[in-house]
Design a protein around this motif. Sequence first.
Motif, PDB file in Angstrom:
ATOM      1  N   ILE A 161       0.849  -1.192   0.000  1.00  0.00           N
ATOM      2  CA  ILE A 161       0.000   0.000   0.000  1.00  0.00           C
ATOM      3  C   ILE A 161       0.886   1.244   0.000  1.00  0.00           C
ATOM      4  O   ILE A 161       1.994   1.212   0.530  1.00  0.00           O
ATOM      5  N   ILE A 162       0.391   2.310  -0.623  1.00  0.00           N
ATOM      6  CA  ILE A 162       1.133   3.575  -0.683  1.00  0.00           C
ATOM      7  C   ILE A 162       0.343   4.655   0.050  1.00  0.00           C
ATOM      8  O   ILE A 162      -0.830   4.895  -0.250  1.00  0.00           O
ATOM      9  N   TYR A 163       0.985   5.277   1.014  1.00  0.00           N
ATOM     10  CA  TYR A 163       0.405   6.401   1.750  1.00  0.00           C
ATOM     11  C   TYR A 163       0.780   7.696   1.027  1.00  0.00           C
ATOM     12  O   TYR A 163       1.918   7.848   0.578  1.00  0.00           O
ATOM     13  N   ASN A 164      -0.163   8.633   0.965  1.00  0.00           N
ATOM     14  CA  ASN A 164       0.112   9.952   0.392  1.00  0.00           C
ATOM     15  C   ASN A 164       0.144  11.041   1.453  1.00  0.00           C
ATOM     16  O   ASN A 164       0.179  12.225   1.146  1.00  0.00           O
ATOM     17  N   MET A 165       0.127  10.599   2.725  1.00  0.00           N
ATOM     18  CA  MET A 165       0.304  11.492   3.865  1.00  0.00           C
ATOM     19  C   MET A 165       1.181  10.769   4.879  1.00  0.00           C
ATOM     20  O   MET A 165       1.209   9.532   4.887  1.00  0.00           O
ATOM     21  N   PRO A 166       1.903  11.481   5.737  1.00  0.00           N
ATOM     22  CA  PRO A 166       2.713  10.811   6.758  1.00  0.00           C
ATOM     23  C   PRO A 166       1.886   9.824   7.566  1.00  0.00           C
ATOM     24  O   PRO A 166       0.796  10.146   8.047  1.00  0.00           O
ATOM     25  N   ALA A 167       2.403   8.607   7.714  1.00  0.00           N
ATOM     26  CA  ALA A 167       1.635   7.501   8.296  1.00  0.00           C
ATOM     27  C   ALA A 167       1.583   7.595   9.812  1.00  0.00           C
ATOM     28  O   ALA A 167       2.506   7.172  10.511  1.00  0.00           O
ATOM     29  N   VAL A 168       0.509   8.141  10.319  1.00  0.00           N
ATOM     30  CA  VAL A 168       0.293   8.168  11.761  1.00  0.00           C
ATOM     31  C   VAL A 168      -0.116   6.776  12.235  1.00  0.00           C
ATOM     32  O   VAL A 168       0.337   6.294  13.274  1.00  0.00           O
ATOM     33  N   PHE A 169      -0.970   6.108  11.455  1.00  0.00           N
ATOM     34  CA  PHE A 169      -1.426   4.766  11.784  1.00  0.00           C
ATOM     35  C   PHE A 169      -0.957   3.789  10.715  1.00  0.00           C
ATOM     36  O   PHE A 169      -1.083   4.061   9.516  1.00  0.00           O
ATOM     37  N   GLY A 170      -0.406   2.653  11.144  1.00  0.00           N
ATOM     38  CA  GLY A 170       0.102   1.659  10.212  1.00  0.00           C
ATOM     39  C   GLY A 170      -0.872   0.515  10.021  1.00  0.00           C
ATOM     40  O   GLY A 170      -1.645   0.173  10.925  1.00  0.00           O
ATOM     41  N   GLU A 176       7.669   6.875  10.109  1.00  0.00           N
ATOM     42  CA  GLU A 176       7.183   5.558  10.521  1.00  0.00           C
ATOM     43  C   GLU A 176       5.829   5.724  11.224  1.00  0.00           C
ATOM     44  O   GLU A 176       5.577   6.740  11.874  1.00  0.00           O
ATOM     45  N   PRO A 177       4.937   4.729  11.120  1.00  0.00           N
ATOM     46  CA  PRO A 177       3.649   4.823  11.815  1.00  0.00           C
ATOM     47  C   PRO A 177       3.830   4.898  13.330  1.00  0.00           C
ATOM     48  O   PRO A 177       4.737   4.278  13.889  1.00  0.00           O
ATOM     49  N   LEU A 178       2.977   5.656  13.991  1.00  0.00           N
ATOM     50  CA  LEU A 178       3.026   5.773  15.452  1.00  0.00           C
ATOM     51  C   LEU A 178       2.280   4.635  16.129  1.00  0.00           C
ATOM     52  O   LEU A 178       2.546   4.300  17.278  1.00  0.00           O
ATOM     53  N   ALA A 179       1.299   4.049  15.409  1.00  0.00           N
ATOM     54  CA  ALA A 179       0.514   2.954  15.986  1.00  0.00           C
ATOM     55  C   ALA A 179       0.080   2.006  14.876  1.00  0.00           C
ATOM     56  O   ALA A 179      -0.183   2.436  13.757  1.00  0.00           O
ATOM     57  N   GLU A 180       0.016   0.724  15.204  1.00  0.00           N
ATOM     58  CA  GLU A 180      -0.409  -0.288  14.227  1.00  0.00           C
ATOM     59  C   GLU A 180      -1.873  -0.646  14.471  1.00  0.00           C
ATOM     60  O   GLU A 180      -2.289  -0.840  15.607  1.00  0.00           O
ATOM     61  N   MET A 181      -2.635  -0.731  13.397  1.00  0.00           N
ATOM     62  CA  MET A 181      -4.060  -1.017  13.491  1.00  0.00           C
ATOM     63  C   MET A 181      -4.347  -2.490  13.165  1.00  0.00           C
ATOM     64  O   MET A 181      -3.599  -3.135  12.415  1.00  0.00           O
ATOM     65  N   PRO A 182      -5.442  -3.046  13.702  1.00  0.00           N
ATOM     66  CA  PRO A 182      -5.840  -4.412  13.349  1.00  0.00           C
ATOM     67  C   PRO A 182      -6.299  -4.475  11.895  1.00  0.00           C
ATOM     68  O   PRO A 182      -6.610  -3.435  11.295  1.00  0.00           O
ATOM     69  N   PRO A 183      -6.371  -5.677  11.312  1.00  0.00           N
ATOM     70  CA  PRO A 183      -6.692  -5.792   9.879  1.00  0.00           C
ATOM     71  C   PRO A 183      -8.084  -5.306   9.489  1.00  0.00           C
ATOM     72  O   PRO A 183      -8.326  -5.031   8.320  1.00  0.00           O
ATOM     73  N   VAL A 184      -9.005  -5.187  10.447  1.00  0.00           N
ATOM     74  CA  VAL A 184     -10.362  -4.726  10.105  1.00  0.00           C
ATOM     75  C   VAL A 184     -10.417  -3.212   9.921  1.00  0.00           C
ATOM     76  O   VAL A 184     -11.430  -2.682   9.470  1.00  0.00           O
ATOM     77  N   ILE A 185      -9.341  -2.516  10.277  1.00  0.00           N
ATOM     78  CA  ILE A 185      -9.282  -1.062  10.145  1.00  0.00           C
ATOM     79  C   ILE A 185      -8.356  -0.697   8.991  1.00  0.00           C
ATOM     80  O   ILE A 185      -7.240  -1.200   8.892  1.00  0.00           O
ATOM     81  N   ASN A 186      -8.833   0.178   8.100  1.00  0.00           N
ATOM     82  CA  ASN A 186      -7.986   0.690   7.024  1.00  0.00           C
ATOM     83  C   ASN A 186      -7.177   1.854   7.590  1.00  0.00           C
ATOM     84  O   ASN A 186      -7.654   2.979   7.674  1.00  0.00           O
ATOM     85  N   ALA A 187      -5.934   1.552   7.982  1.00  0.00           N
ATOM     86  CA  ALA A 187      -5.109   2.545   8.669  1.00  0.00           C
ATOM     87  C   ALA A 187      -4.737   3.710   7.768  1.00  0.00           C
ATOM     88  O   ALA A 187      -4.529   4.833   8.237  1.00  0.00           O
ATOM     89  N   LYS A 188      -4.628   3.473   6.468  1.00  0.00           N
ATOM     90  CA  LYS A 188      -4.312   4.561   5.540  1.00  0.00           C
ATOM     91  C   LYS A 188      -5.421   5.607   5.565  1.00  0.00           C
ATOM     92  O   LYS A 188      -5.167   6.814   5.659  1.00  0.00           O
ATOM     93  N   LYS A 189      -6.664   5.155   5.478  1.00  0.00           N
ATOM     94  CA  LYS A 189      -7.793   6.083   5.493  1.00  0.00           C
ATOM     95  C   LYS A 189      -7.951   6.732   6.871  1.00  0.00           C
ATOM     96  O   LYS A 189      -8.327   7.899   6.974  1.00  0.00           O
ATOM     97  N   LEU A 190      -7.646   5.972   7.932  1.00  0.00           N
ATOM     98  CA  LEU A 190      -7.702   6.545   9.274  1.00  0.00           C
ATOM     99  C   LEU A 190      -6.667   7.657   9.426  1.00  0.00           C
ATOM    100  O   LEU A 190      -6.914   8.673  10.083  1.00  0.00           O
ATOM    101  N   THR A 191      -5.513   7.485   8.790  1.00  0.00           N
ATOM    102  CA  THR A 191      -4.480   8.525   8.787  1.00  0.00           C
ATOM    103  C   THR A 191      -4.999   9.792   8.106  1.00  0.00           C
ATOM    104  O   THR A 191      -4.747  10.912   8.568  1.00  0.00           O
ATOM    105  N   VAL A 192      -5.721   9.612   6.994  1.00  0.00           N
ATOM    106  CA  VAL A 192      -6.309  10.761   6.295  1.00  0.00           C
ATOM    107  C   VAL A 192      -7.290  11.493   7.209  1.00  0.00           C
ATOM    108  O   VAL A 192      -7.305  12.726   7.275  1.00  0.00           O
ATOM    109  N   VAL A 193      -8.114  10.729   7.937  1.00  0.00           N
ATOM    110  CA  VAL A 193      -9.070  11.330   8.876  1.00  0.00           C
ATOM    111  C   VAL A 193      -8.325  12.125   9.950  1.00  0.00           C
ATOM    112  O   VAL A 193      -8.720  13.242  10.312  1.00  0.00           O
ATOM    113  N   PHE A 194      -7.225  11.567  10.451  1.00  0.00           N
ATOM    114  CA  PHE A 194      -6.429  12.242  11.491  1.00  0.00           C
ATOM    115  C   PHE A 194      -5.893  13.580  10.992  1.00  0.00           C
ATOM    116  O   PHE A 194      -6.053  14.612  11.644  1.00  0.00           O
TER     117      PHE A 194
END
Length: 395
Positions: free
Chosen positions: A221-230, A243-261
């Motif tokens: 996967i490619i992030y287009n913003m600094p990865a707060v959540f991995g 580097e991501p500050l926190a790792e998310m479980p597989p049911v969470i799309n961490a890339k999109k959560l990073t965008v929300v953050f």
Amino acid sequence: MNLIDLSGNLLFVAFIAYLIGTFLFGGAIKTSKPDGAEKRANTWGKLAIIVTIIGFLAQLGYFITRWIHTGHAPVSNMFEFTTAFGMFIIGAFILIYYMYRLSVLGLVALPIALLIIAYAAMFPNEVTPLVPSLQSYWLTIHVITAALGQSVLAISAVAGLIYLLKAVDPKVKSKGRFWLEAVLYFMVLVIGFVAVTVIFRGMGYEAAFTYVDKNGAQQEIIYNMPAVFGMNESELLTDNVMEPLAEMPPVINAKKLTVVFWSFITGSILYLLIRLVTRRRILAMLHPLVQKVNLNLLDEIGYRSVLIGFPIFSLGALVFAMIWAQEAWGRFWGWDPKEVWALITWLFYAAFLHLRLSKGWEGKKSAWLALIGFAIILFNLIVVNLVIAGLHSYA
């Protein structure tokens, strides 16, 4: 010029027309004062609705030309669906406007549609082949009908917001003032999302990761913003990036959560700047614009919008959806996150009508319910589609 370029140009024309229409509707409201200004207000209002219709026709042209180019209804990804949703809101507004001739509706409905279309423009707009499960005429029937229902329900929120902008005194500390300002703050967060996406896109920021999806397969996967959540068990492949500050479980799309953050951070900074520059709440800025509106008329518009939108939404989001689910997956219901929130939305508006008809919840109560209902629709559109992994997650 090919069809896809033409569709993009038509969408741009629509966006500009809606922006101009917003200012014209504002002119209609500001000039609707005593001393012979009513005629000028009517002129502004006529110009505003003409420009809005031109924009709607341009966006309809975008919708049709993209449909012809792709060979399927352009509602199959986040860009297409959200753009169509904005168009349907404008269509619903035009219908309601000709029923009631209330210019102030345009001053709120058009900016909401503009925010939704701007939000859509932040997602990839490339034409991609449909996955097998979407290759059905039910894509057109189910998604378009559900979006139409939601767009009419959105007009009830528009009427409710205007009602509360007048009914809630910005000078008196109250729960109503707090929550209404929170609604306006959320709208600024959407602007923050657009701003932060444009900034990082302009910087060309990219960070590649590998991760393990919910099926145990390794993906990239490619992030287009600094990865707060991995992503789940992610590994960074790009040098000299965050580097991501926190790792998310597989049911969470961490890339999109990073965008929300990042959207939350940027929108909050923008909101604070507005407060610092104007030295007052956004509610206090908008309150004078709605002083001449008829609260009873707004209450009627909000109620009638739900009466029209609820059965359309019921057909599209539940009945047609279950028929398609049976054809595609061999079951009518599967408790997918999107299905659950569609049901929650339906139950909420069913409760809205029950409280309105049997308990007499009119006026402020009805307006607040309309806003809560639209918040549920937006949660379904943004959070469920983007953050929670499921069968209905948009690209």
